[in-house]
Design an enzyme around this catalytic site. Structure first.
Site, PDB file in Angstrom:
ATOM      1  N   ASP A  62       7.643 -11.007 -31.548  1.00 21.13           N
ATOM      2  CA  ASP A  62       7.316 -11.185 -30.127  1.00 21.13           C
ATOM      3  C   ASP A  62       8.551 -11.037 -29.251  1.00 21.13           C
ATOM      4  OD1 ASP A  62       4.729 -11.568 -30.742  1.00 21.13           O
ATOM      5  OD2 ASP A  62       4.780 -13.760 -30.596  1.00 21.13           O
ATOM      6  N   SER A 105     -19.336  18.883 -40.275  1.00 18.88           N
ATOM      7  CA  SER A 105     -19.840  17.701 -40.971  1.00 18.88           C
ATOM      8  C   SER A 105     -20.037  18.108 -42.436  1.00 18.88           C
ATOM      9  CB  SER A 105     -21.127  17.205 -40.332  1.00 18.88           C
ATOM     10  OG  SER A 105     -22.140  18.110 -40.593  1.00 18.88           O
ATOM     11  N   LEU A 106     -20.614  17.263 -43.214  1.00 17.08           N
ATOM     12  CA  LEU A 106     -20.754  17.541 -44.639  1.00 17.08           C
ATOM     13  C   LEU A 106     -22.219  17.659 -44.995  1.00 17.08           C
ATOM     14  CD1 LEU A 106     -18.327  14.898 -46.164  1.00 17.08           C
ATOM     15  CD2 LEU A 106     -18.036  17.358 -46.223  1.00 17.08           C
ATOM     16  N   GLU A 119     -13.723  10.746 -53.398  1.00 10.28           N
ATOM     17  CA  GLU A 119     -13.182   9.639 -52.598  1.00 10.28           C
ATOM     18  C   GLU A 119     -14.287   8.912 -51.848  1.00 10.28           C
ATOM     19  OE1 GLU A 119     -10.280  12.123 -50.646  1.00 10.28           O
ATOM     20  OE2 GLU A 119     -11.499  12.203 -48.838  1.00 10.28           O
ATOM     21  N   LYS A 142     -16.701   7.633 -49.049  1.00 10.34           N
ATOM     22  CA  LYS A 142     -17.129   8.110 -47.737  1.00 10.34           C
ATOM     23  C   LYS A 142     -17.167   6.882 -46.831  1.00 10.34           C
ATOM     24  CE  LYS A 142     -20.736  10.780 -45.452  1.00 10.34           C
ATOM     25  NZ  LYS A 142     -20.732   9.979 -44.238  1.00 10.34           N
ATOM     26  N   ASP A 152     -17.830   4.667 -43.579  1.00  6.21           N
ATOM     27  CA  ASP A 152     -18.853   4.650 -42.545  1.00  6.21           C
ATOM     28  C   ASP A 152     -18.217   4.327 -41.191  1.00  6.21           C
ATOM     29  OD1 ASP A 152     -21.379   4.858 -41.554  1.00  6.21           O
ATOM     30  OD2 ASP A 152     -21.926   2.778 -41.991  1.00  6.21           O
ATOM     31  N   TYR A 155      -8.030  11.492 -44.367  1.00  3.83           N
ATOM     32  CA  TYR A 155      -8.521  12.114 -45.598  1.00  3.83           C
ATOM     33  C   TYR A 155      -8.459  13.636 -45.590  1.00  3.83           C
ATOM     34  CZ  TYR A 155     -12.693  12.026 -42.620  1.00  3.83           C
ATOM     35  OH  TYR A 155     -13.553  12.137 -41.578  1.00  3.83           O
ATOM     36  N   LYS A 215     -14.661  16.876 -53.115  1.00  8.89           N
ATOM     37  CA  LYS A 215     -13.982  18.026 -52.504  1.00  8.89           C
ATOM     38  C   LYS A 215     -13.285  18.850 -53.580  1.00  8.89           C
ATOM     39  CE  LYS A 215     -12.804  15.188 -48.514  1.00  8.89           C
ATOM     40  NZ  LYS A 215     -11.764  14.481 -47.788  1.00  8.89           N
ATOM     41  N   LYS A 218     -24.621  10.368 -51.256  1.00  7.71           N
ATOM     42  CA  LYS A 218     -24.859   9.058 -50.632  1.00  7.71           C
ATOM     43  C   LYS A 218     -25.484   8.099 -51.627  1.00  7.71           C
ATOM     44  CE  LYS A 218     -25.371   9.807 -45.979  1.00  7.71           C
ATOM     45  NZ  LYS A 218     -25.291   8.866 -44.940  1.00  7.71           N
ATOM     46  N   CYS A 268     -41.834 -17.260 -20.956  1.00  4.54           N
ATOM     47  CA  CYS A 268     -40.912 -17.829 -21.942  1.00  4.54           C
ATOM     48  C   CYS A 268     -41.677 -18.798 -22.844  1.00  4.54           C
ATOM     49  CB  CYS A 268     -39.780 -18.557 -21.222  1.00  4.54           C
ATOM     50  SG  CYS A 268     -38.744 -19.521 -22.344  1.00  4.54           S
ATOM     51  N   CYS A 283     -40.556 -22.580 -21.956  1.00  2.00           N
ATOM     52  CA  CYS A 283     -40.792 -23.293 -20.690  1.00  2.00           C
ATOM     53  C   CYS A 283     -41.906 -22.694 -19.854  1.00  2.00           C
ATOM     54  CB  CYS A 283     -39.498 -23.345 -19.877  1.00  2.00           C
ATOM     55  SG  CYS A 283     -38.972 -21.724 -19.298  1.00  2.00           S
ATOM     56  N   CYS A 335     -35.454 -15.162 -19.983  1.00  2.00           N
ATOM     57  CA  CYS A 335     -36.050 -16.264 -19.234  1.00  2.00           C
ATOM     58  C   CYS A 335     -35.095 -16.625 -18.096  1.00  2.00           C
ATOM     59  CB  CYS A 335     -36.238 -17.460 -20.170  1.00  2.00           C
ATOM     60  SG  CYS A 335     -36.615 -18.974 -19.255  1.00  2.00           S
ATOM     61  N   CYS A 393     -34.468 -24.134 -18.531  1.00  2.00           N
ATOM     62  CA  CYS A 393     -35.296 -23.897 -19.721  1.00  2.00           C
ATOM     63  C   CYS A 393     -34.770 -24.733 -20.890  1.00  2.00           C
ATOM     64  CB  CYS A 393     -35.268 -22.412 -20.080  1.00  2.00           C
ATOM     65  SG  CYS A 393     -36.007 -22.065 -21.693  1.00  2.00           S
TER      66      CYS A 393
END
Ligand code: IVH
Length: 673
Positions: free
Chosen positions: A38, A83-84, A114, A116, A118, A226, A290, A314, A408, A411, A426, A431
């Protein structure tokens, strides 16, 4: 100091800070204390303030995020981001491999396997060993310039070491939210009545698209590289060589990849990954395969949408069938009405699921979910249970469609809808359901930590008319409590004692407990560190609020709205007369400065696994006893406090010889004797 001297000093501090950043975030082996860090940071900040023209956009001070932007500039990718092709079937994977064999004219094709990840694909461009731009994929040709937000990712190198090439090159990687961070964000969102993120990918995309980089910074995103885009200077021959390059140049990369020499090894690697993935700190929904030779990769080329040299395999998410017993409406602390599925309990991905949020009416209509249906559920992103679909064949008759109530359920006040007509809430400030959830939040561990005051008792108190507001809690006495069900004199005395001792909680806990929308525990702490008391915070102008790290426009407006409300002003005045620390800095000191005094002085702790109470509780207690708490195990760690199901941190601690402490031992250290 002359400008030239300042320039030198800024460069030196930048180098130092970047090095310590890397030691801390990448190598988990810090050499200096947080306080020393710091100090360096503040020196740089103040030099930059004195010489604003010398401030680089890649300065370590920019990792906390600058002023909000008005939008994202489009950027053209030097090489298309593709994309794949995806497959869920082993058969199709074998066909992919056969195609490689045929096209390359050889029996065995070495490939890299490797995880994948997300998250969100990004392209990062470096030049002269400096980060110059980060962009999202967009449509593959053109993406969004997200450089300012990406700079807040601690592990993303802003400057490269001398080993890196000086020319311009482009890398590809995935920005993601680590699983633990995802759970925390959703817990906070739930507490604040905001809609939950469905999976870490959505949460990442949402965080990267923030116009205010300070919000992005607060989300603690991470990145793993990657691949490469346009990179003529890198002189690589094989995909596996990239790993070495990444490591030499301090780019974070996956620590587990497989080089498989033939089809059998490929399938074995995928199976191994399927087991290992549950212990990775991020969500992986599959394996990427790959071709290892980069010459072969370019010979294979690509179709209009995906390369021929790679495929994503997947993993099937674990699913289960169960019956939807009912759809209940939950009224949150902010009044938001959420439909919740009550399910016949069933085990999915290792835990029992009996409830799942259904989000909103649209979602229910889209999936045509009706009470009594047999439904398929899975854990979205392996974490949150979700109803995937209805098994229509098993529906008996034609049960009525579900509709959100017009009033609601707690109430009876007619509900309102937001501008997009998706959220229903609500509007009644009195409430009882909202009140119950507010009181429950107020008493929760991270907030005022009132032992014994959980959901059930809160419900009882409100239903019996004993608590109509937060201050009423502090007006409870033994004679009123004794009329409640299951409330003996001992339990009542314990509750009153717990309420009494909550008066001396640190002030930030009271700020968090008030339930100001968007103010989580971390912001509450920051706010009190800056303003000292609630009275000062209540009078703070919104620009001063917005200038704090992790606050920003939305949060500062929310804080102002809260304190400008006459009802809340009355609430605070009442709390003050009841002895809560509103005007003062609190009767009890906040967490002690780490360091010299206390049972845990000069120790650094890392917490892992499942303990008997939330981690924040242990963090708090360690800080109060003069210790420090760090996020990752390193040679600077003194103790690892490990609960059940401790994972990689435990392994790391063992390999570094860090002492592992269980909960009973911890209790003994904190309260000797
Ligand atoms: S390689 C030419 N490797 O998955 C394609 N992608 O479904 C290069 N992803 O767009 C992609 N982990 O966002 C590759 N280890 C990995 C990955 C990965 C995640 C993402 C990436 C890609 C998407 C395709």
């Amino acid at each position: 100091m002359t400008e030239a001297q300042a320039l030198d000093e800024i460069a030196r501090l930048t180098r130092e800070l970047e090095r310590h950043n890397r030691l801390y975030y990448v190598e988990a082996a810090p050499e200096i204390t947080d306080r020393e860090y710091d100090e360096l940071y503040r020196s740089l900040e103040s030099l930059e303030a004195r010489f604003p023209t010398l401030k680089s956009p890649n300065s370590p001070t920019q990792r906390v995020g600058g002023e909000p932007a008005t939008g994202f500039r489009p950027v053209e990718h030097p090489v298309r981001m593709m994309s794949l092709d995806n497959t869920y079937s082993e058969q199709e994977l074998v066909e992919f491999y056969d195609r490689l064999r045929k096209l390359l004219g050889c029996r065995d094709v070495p490939v890299v396997v490797e995880p994948k990840i997300d998250g969100v694909a990004v392209s990062a461009v470096y030049e002269n060993r400096e980060l110059v731009r980060v962009a999202t994929r967009g449509d593959g040709q053109t993406g969004d310039d997200i450089t300012r937000n990406a700079r807040t990712i601690r592990r993303l190198p802003l400057h490269l070491p001398p080993e890196a090439p000086t020319g311009r090159f482009e890398l590809r990687g995935e920005v993601f939210l680590p699983t633990a961070g995802f759970a925390t964000i959703n817990r906070e969102r739930e507490e604040e009545g905001e809609p939950l993120f469905m999976n870490p990918r959505n949460a990442t995309a949402g965080s990267l698209k923030q116009l205010d980089p300070r919000v992005t910074a607060s989300r603690r995103l991470d990145v793993i590289f990657y691949g490469v885009g346009l990179a003529p200077d890198l002189l690589l021959e094989e995909q596996v060589d990239l790993q070495g390059f990444f490591q030499r140049c301090h780019f974070p990369c996956g620590d587990k990849i497989w080089l498989a020499n033939n089809l059998e090894e490929t399938l074995a690697a995928i199976r191994e990954l399927d087991v290992l993935r549950h212990s990775l700190p991020y969500v992986t929904d599959g394996a990427v395969i790959k071709v290892n030779s980069l010459t072969a990769q370019s010979a294979l080329g690509s179709t209009s949408k995906a390369p021929r040299w790679a495929i994503a395999y997947k993993f099937e998410p674990e699913q289960a069938e169960t019956r939807l017993l009912n759809i209940e409406i939950q009224v949150g602390r902010t009044g938001a009405l959420t439909p919740v599925a009550h399910l016949e309990p069933v085990v999915v991905s290792g835990s029992t699921v009996a409830r799942a949020t259904l989000h909103n009416q649209e979602e229910i209509e889209r999936k045509d979910i009706r009470i009594g249906d047999t439904v398929v559920i899975e854990k979205a992103g392996e974490i949150i249970p979700a109803v995937v679909r209805v098994v229509r064949e098993k529906r008996a008759g034609d049960p009525p469609k579900f509709a959100m109530p017009a009033a609601c359920p707690a109430c009876g006040t007619p509900v309102r809808r937001d501008a997009e007509l998706v959220k229903v809430f609500c509007p009644n400030e009195h409430c009882p359901a909202k009140l119950k959830r507010r009181l429950q939040h107020f008493a929760s561990r991270t907030a005022m930590d009132i032992e014994g005051l959980g959901e059930q008792l809160v419900d009882q108190l409100v239903d019996a008319g004993l608590a109509r507001s937060i201050p009423d809690l502090y007006r409870l006495d033994a004679s009123s409590l004794c009329h409640l069900d299951r409330m003996g004199s001992k339990k009542a005395a314990n509750l009153l004692r717990a309420l009494d001792s909550s008066r001396s909680r640190p002030v930030w806990k009271l700020v968090f407990a008030l339930g100001i929308p968007h103010v989580g525990a971390t912001s509450a702490r920051e706010l009190i560190r800056h303003f000292g008391s609630i009275a000062n915070l209540a009078n703070a102008p919104s620009d001063e609020l917005a200038s704090l790290p992790d606050v920003g426009k939305v949060v500062s407006e929310s804080i102002r709205t809260f304190f400008d409300s006459p009802a809340n002003q009355a609430l605070l005045a009442e709390l003050e007369t009841l002895g809560l620390p509103v005007a003062t800095g609190g009767t009890a000191p906040g967490p002690a400065e780490p360091g010299s005094s206390g049972a845990l002085a000069n120790t650094t702790w890392v917490i892992t696994g499942t303990l008997s109470q939330p981690r924040e509780v242990f963090t708090e207690r360690i800080l109060a006893a003069g210790g420090k708490v760090a996020g990752s195990v390193s040679s600077a760690t003194t103790y690892l406090l490990a609960g059940e199901k401790a994972g990689s941190k435990l392994t790391k601690a063992a390999s570094l010889g860090v002492r592992v402490i269980d909960e009973p031992t911890f209790e003994g250290m904190i309260n000797p004797g």
